[in-house]
Every structure is written in C-alpha cells, then in structure tokens.
Scaffold this motif. Sequence first.
Motif, short mmCIF file in Angstrom:
data_model
loop_
_atom_site.label_atom_id
_atom_site.label_comp_id
_atom_site.label_asym_id
_atom_site.label_seq_id
_atom_site.Cartn_x
_atom_site.Cartn_y
_atom_site.Cartn_z
N HIS A 30 54.95 -30.52 45.48
CA HIS A 30 54.86 -29.50 44.43
C HIS A 30 55.56 -28.23 44.86
O HIS A 30 55.33 -27.70 45.94
CB HIS A 30 53.38 -29.21 44.14
N ALA A 31 56.42 -27.73 43.99
CA ALA A 31 57.10 -26.45 44.21
C ALA A 31 56.27 -25.34 43.58
O ALA A 31 55.83 -25.46 42.44
CB ALA A 31 58.48 -26.48 43.59
N THR A 32 56.04 -24.27 44.32
CA THR A 32 55.29 -23.15 43.76
C THR A 32 56.16 -22.32 42.81
O THR A 32 55.64 -21.57 42.01
CB THR A 32 54.72 -22.25 44.87
N ASN A 33 57.47 -22.47 42.89
CA ASN A 33 58.38 -21.80 41.98
C ASN A 33 58.54 -22.68 40.74
O ASN A 33 58.99 -23.82 40.84
CB ASN A 33 59.74 -21.59 42.67
N PRO A 34 58.21 -22.18 39.55
CA PRO A 34 58.28 -23.00 38.34
C PRO A 34 59.70 -23.41 37.95
O PRO A 34 59.87 -24.28 37.10
CB PRO A 34 57.63 -22.12 37.26
N ASP A 35 60.71 -22.83 38.56
CA ASP A 35 62.10 -23.21 38.27
C ASP A 35 62.48 -24.54 38.91
O ASP A 35 63.52 -25.10 38.58
CB ASP A 35 63.07 -22.14 38.76
N TYR A 36 61.65 -25.05 39.83
CA TYR A 36 61.94 -26.29 40.53
C TYR A 36 60.93 -27.36 40.14
O TYR A 36 59.74 -27.08 40.04
CB TYR A 36 61.93 -26.08 42.04
N LYS A 37 61.41 -28.58 39.97
CA LYS A 37 60.54 -29.69 39.57
C LYS A 37 59.82 -30.30 40.77
O LYS A 37 60.34 -30.30 41.88
CB LYS A 37 61.37 -30.78 38.89
N ASP A 38 58.63 -30.82 40.52
CA ASP A 38 57.92 -31.61 41.53
C ASP A 38 58.60 -32.97 41.63
O ASP A 38 59.26 -33.41 40.70
CB ASP A 38 56.47 -31.82 41.11
N PHE A 39 58.45 -33.62 42.78
CA PHE A 39 58.99 -34.96 42.93
C PHE A 39 58.11 -35.78 43.86
O PHE A 39 57.36 -35.22 44.67
CB PHE A 39 60.45 -34.96 43.39
N ALA A 40 58.20 -37.09 43.72
CA ALA A 40 57.38 -38.00 44.51
C ALA A 40 57.91 -38.07 45.94
O ALA A 40 59.12 -38.03 46.17
CB ALA A 40 57.38 -39.38 43.89
N ALA A 41 57.00 -38.16 46.90
CA ALA A 41 57.37 -38.35 48.30
C ALA A 41 57.87 -39.78 48.49
O ALA A 41 57.36 -40.71 47.86
CB ALA A 41 56.18 -38.08 49.20
N THR A 42 58.87 -39.94 49.34
CA THR A 42 59.40 -41.28 49.63
C THR A 42 59.53 -41.46 51.13
O THR A 42 59.49 -40.49 51.90
CB THR A 42 60.79 -41.49 48.99
N GLU A 43 59.72 -42.68 51.55
CA GLU A 43 59.90 -43.01 52.96
C GLU A 43 61.19 -42.41 53.52
O GLU A 43 61.32 -42.21 54.71
CB GLU A 43 59.90 -44.52 53.16
N ALA A 44 62.16 -42.14 52.66
CA ALA A 44 63.45 -41.61 53.10
C ALA A 44 63.38 -40.14 53.51
O ALA A 44 64.27 -39.64 54.18
CB ALA A 44 64.49 -41.80 52.01
N MET A 45 62.34 -39.44 53.10
CA MET A 45 62.19 -38.02 53.42
C MET A 45 61.69 -37.84 54.84
O MET A 45 60.89 -38.63 55.32
CB MET A 45 61.22 -37.36 52.45
N ARG A 46 62.18 -36.79 55.49
CA ARG A 46 61.76 -36.51 56.87
C ARG A 46 61.17 -35.11 56.97
O ARG A 46 61.87 -34.13 56.73
CB ARG A 46 62.95 -36.63 57.81
N PRO A 47 59.89 -35.01 57.29
CA PRO A 47 59.31 -33.68 57.49
C PRO A 47 59.83 -33.09 58.81
O PRO A 47 60.01 -33.80 59.78
CB PRO A 47 57.81 -33.93 57.56
N PHE A 48 60.10 -31.78 58.81
CA PHE A 48 60.50 -31.15 60.06
C PHE A 48 59.65 -29.93 60.39
O PHE A 48 59.79 -29.35 61.45
CB PHE A 48 62.00 -30.82 60.08
#
Length: 61
Positions: A30-48
């Motif tokens: 979830h983006a706290t800025n309303p100008d950006y859309k939420d998106f589903a987490a995927t296995e391809a994403m890497r938290p840093f």
Amino acid sequence: MAIERQDETCDNQYVLRVIRKTAEGEYWLHATNPDYKDFAATEAMRPFARLRAVLGEEEQL
C-alpha cells in the motif's frame, strides 16, 4: 518496506510501501500517497529495508 521490483519496461524500480494482508491471505503493498496505486506482492520482489522502530527525540541525538 522498501522493495526493488521491475516495472513494465524491465527497469528497476525502488518503492516504499506498507504491507497489508487481505482476508484471503494475499499480501498487498500500500502506498500512503494517493497518486500511486497499491499492488500485490510477488516472489520477484526483493525487500532491501524495513522499518524496525521509530526513534524518540532523545534517541536521535
């Protein structure tokens, strides 16, 4: 959570999001800025990075 993902043009994108779990057990970023859309987490994403604590005023010195 700060994550790295590839956008539609395969460029790396770095975003800050709040993780939310749905009733179905899916994780959405979830983006706290309303100008950006939420998106589903995927296995391809890497938290840093992730927020572990908020420092009080006396801890910041």
